[in-house]
Design an enzyme around this catalytic site. Structure first.
Site, short mmCIF file in Angstrom:
data_model
loop_
_atom_site.label_atom_id
_atom_site.label_comp_id
_atom_site.label_asym_id
_atom_site.label_seq_id
_atom_site.Cartn_x
_atom_site.Cartn_y
_atom_site.Cartn_z
N SER A 101 60.70 28.14 69.93
CA SER A 101 59.56 27.10 70.64
C SER A 101 60.17 26.03 70.89
CB SER A 101 58.70 27.00 70.17
OG SER A 101 57.49 26.53 70.37
N HIS B 39 61.04 29.27 74.50
CA HIS B 39 59.40 29.50 75.16
C HIS B 39 58.95 27.71 75.18
CE1 HIS B 39 55.36 30.67 74.16
NE2 HIS B 39 55.48 29.74 73.51
N ASP C 184 56.15 25.63 75.44
CA ASP C 184 54.75 25.13 75.61
C ASP C 184 54.21 23.78 75.97
OD1 ASP C 184 53.95 27.04 73.46
OD2 ASP C 184 55.60 25.83 72.17
N MET D 247 50.67 21.69 76.70
CA MET D 247 49.31 22.19 76.36
C MET D 247 48.66 20.66 76.84
SD MET D 247 50.39 22.47 71.81
CE MET D 247 51.29 23.04 71.49
N HIS E 122 54.70 28.73 78.32
CA HIS E 122 53.39 29.37 77.55
C HIS E 122 52.26 27.92 77.93
CE1 HIS E 122 50.96 29.97 73.86
NE2 HIS E 122 50.11 29.96 74.54
N MET F 196 49.22 26.45 77.79
CA MET F 196 47.89 26.71 77.24
C MET F 196 47.35 25.43 77.44
SD MET F 196 49.34 26.51 73.28
CE MET F 196 51.43 26.40 73.40
N MET G 102 48.12 35.60 69.94
CA MET G 102 48.80 34.62 69.30
C MET G 102 48.06 34.98 67.84
SD MET G 102 49.72 31.98 71.54
CE MET G 102 49.35 30.30 69.61
N PHE H 109 49.30 23.46 67.64
CA PHE H 109 50.41 23.41 66.98
C PHE H 109 51.41 23.83 66.52
CE2 PHE H 109 46.36 21.12 65.98
CZ PHE H 109 46.32 19.81 66.85
N GLY I 88 54.16 24.72 63.16
CA GLY I 88 53.98 24.80 61.87
C GLY I 88 52.56 25.50 60.48
N GLY J 267 53.49 32.11 66.39
CA GLY J 267 52.54 31.40 65.78
C GLY J 267 52.48 31.25 64.38
N SER K 233 59.36 26.27 64.29
CA SER K 233 59.24 25.53 63.27
C SER K 233 60.69 26.11 62.37
CB SER K 233 58.58 25.49 62.05
OG SER K 233 57.79 25.01 62.51
C1 DX5 Z 1 51.49 27.08 69.18
C2 DX5 Z 1 52.80 27.03 69.71
C3 DX5 Z 1 53.85 27.60 69.55
C4 DX5 Z 1 54.48 26.64 68.06
C5 DX5 Z 1 55.05 27.77 67.82
O1 DX5 Z 1 50.33 26.89 69.63
O2 DX5 Z 1 51.91 28.22 70.93
O3 DX5 Z 1 55.01 28.18 70.45
O4 DX5 Z 1 55.62 25.98 68.85
O5 DX5 Z 1 55.47 27.11 66.25
P1 DX5 Z 1 56.07 27.60 64.48
O6 DX5 Z 1 56.66 28.79 64.48
O7 DX5 Z 1 55.92 26.45 64.39
O8 DX5 Z 1 54.23 28.18 64.12
ZN ZN Z 2 53.67 29.54 72.64
#
Ligand code: DX5
Ligand code: ZN
Length: 226
Positions: A9, A34, A36, A38, A67, A69, A138, A144, A146, A177, A199
């Site tokens: 991601s 991936h 994201d 938002m 993805h 959101m 999820m 977020f 991390g 996540g 991360s």
């Molecule tokens: C969170 C995102 C994830 C995020 C995962 O809402 O959809 O794709 O980047 O991050 P890590 O792997 O750090 O939990």
């Molecule tokens: Zn995601």
């Protein structure tokens, strides 16, 4: 389904050097990128939009795993497809009729993913599974990077995998996540096969991290389905 796929991601990547980051994961055996998206409404944060998908499309052949959101994704599907998305995943809680969104993604020529937040009963998504390619479970509250993996996710993945297999459906299960070296084997053993990690891949040495995860993924298989 065959094998497990790593989907780094880029939310956690160094966006000033996105080209290098993506070339690195490509060289180290990741298959998806991936991305994201938002909107500050469905989730509190803002992140990437259509121009970023367009730019990333120009520099990689990896599968662009978008993805969404965002609320009301329907009106943006065509634009994400035209920007170069290969797979578009929307949230069943996003306010539009999931059947309509699924149809729009198909009509746009992309693979279809449906995602479910940690608090939504897993059974609620079952009625859509015969129409999609991927179920994104999820494993943290979206919004977020991390965050810590929500332990209750393990049972949800197992339950969804059992349902999918017993209905003889061909649906990938993606998890997203809090996927770390502590949690990655567990999610695969209970039935996930597309693994998002932010991360864990992009913090520190991207190449070494990616190599390690690709190795773990190739040596871990589904356990006995519960
Ligand atoms: C969170 C995102 C994830 C995020 C995962 O809402 O959809 O794709 O980047 O991050 P890590 O792997 O750090 O939990
Ligand atoms: Zn995601």
């Amino acid at each position: 389904m065959g094998h497990n796929i790593l989907a780094p991601s880029i939310l956690a990547a160094d966006c000033a050097d996105l080209r290098t980051e993506i070339q690195t994961i490509e060289a180290e055996g990741a298959e998806y990128v991936h991305i994201d998206v938002m909107d500050g409404v469905f989730v509190p944060s803002l992140s990437f939009g259509i121009p970023v998908v367009e730019s990333v499309r120009k520099i990689t052949k990896l599968v662009l795993d978008v993805h969404l959101m965002i609320i009301h994704p329907l009106k943006y599907i065509k634009q994400f497809a035209e920007a170069g998305a290969d797979s578009i995943t929307f949230h069943m809680e996003s306010g539009d009729d999931p059947d309509e969104v699924i149809e729009a993604i198909r009509a746009a020529g992309c693979r279809v993913g449906i995602s479910i937040r940690p608090g939504t009963p897993i059974e609620d998504v079952y009625k859509y599974l015969d129409k999609v390619d991927m179920l994104l479970i999820m494993t943290v509250e979206p919004g977020f990077g991390g965050q810590k993996y929500i332990e209750a996710s393990t049972a949800r993945i197992a339950q969804a995998r059992y349902h999918i297999n017993s209905c003889d459906l061909k649906v990938n299960i993606e998890v997203d996540g809090g996927i770390t070296e502590e949690t990655v084997r567990t999610v695969i053993e209970v039935g996930a096969n597309v693994i998002v990690a932010g991360s864990a891949i992009f913090h520190g040495d991207t190449a070494a991290n990616c190599r390690r995860y690709v190795d773990i993924l190739s040596h871990t298989g589904p356990g006995e389905v519960l």
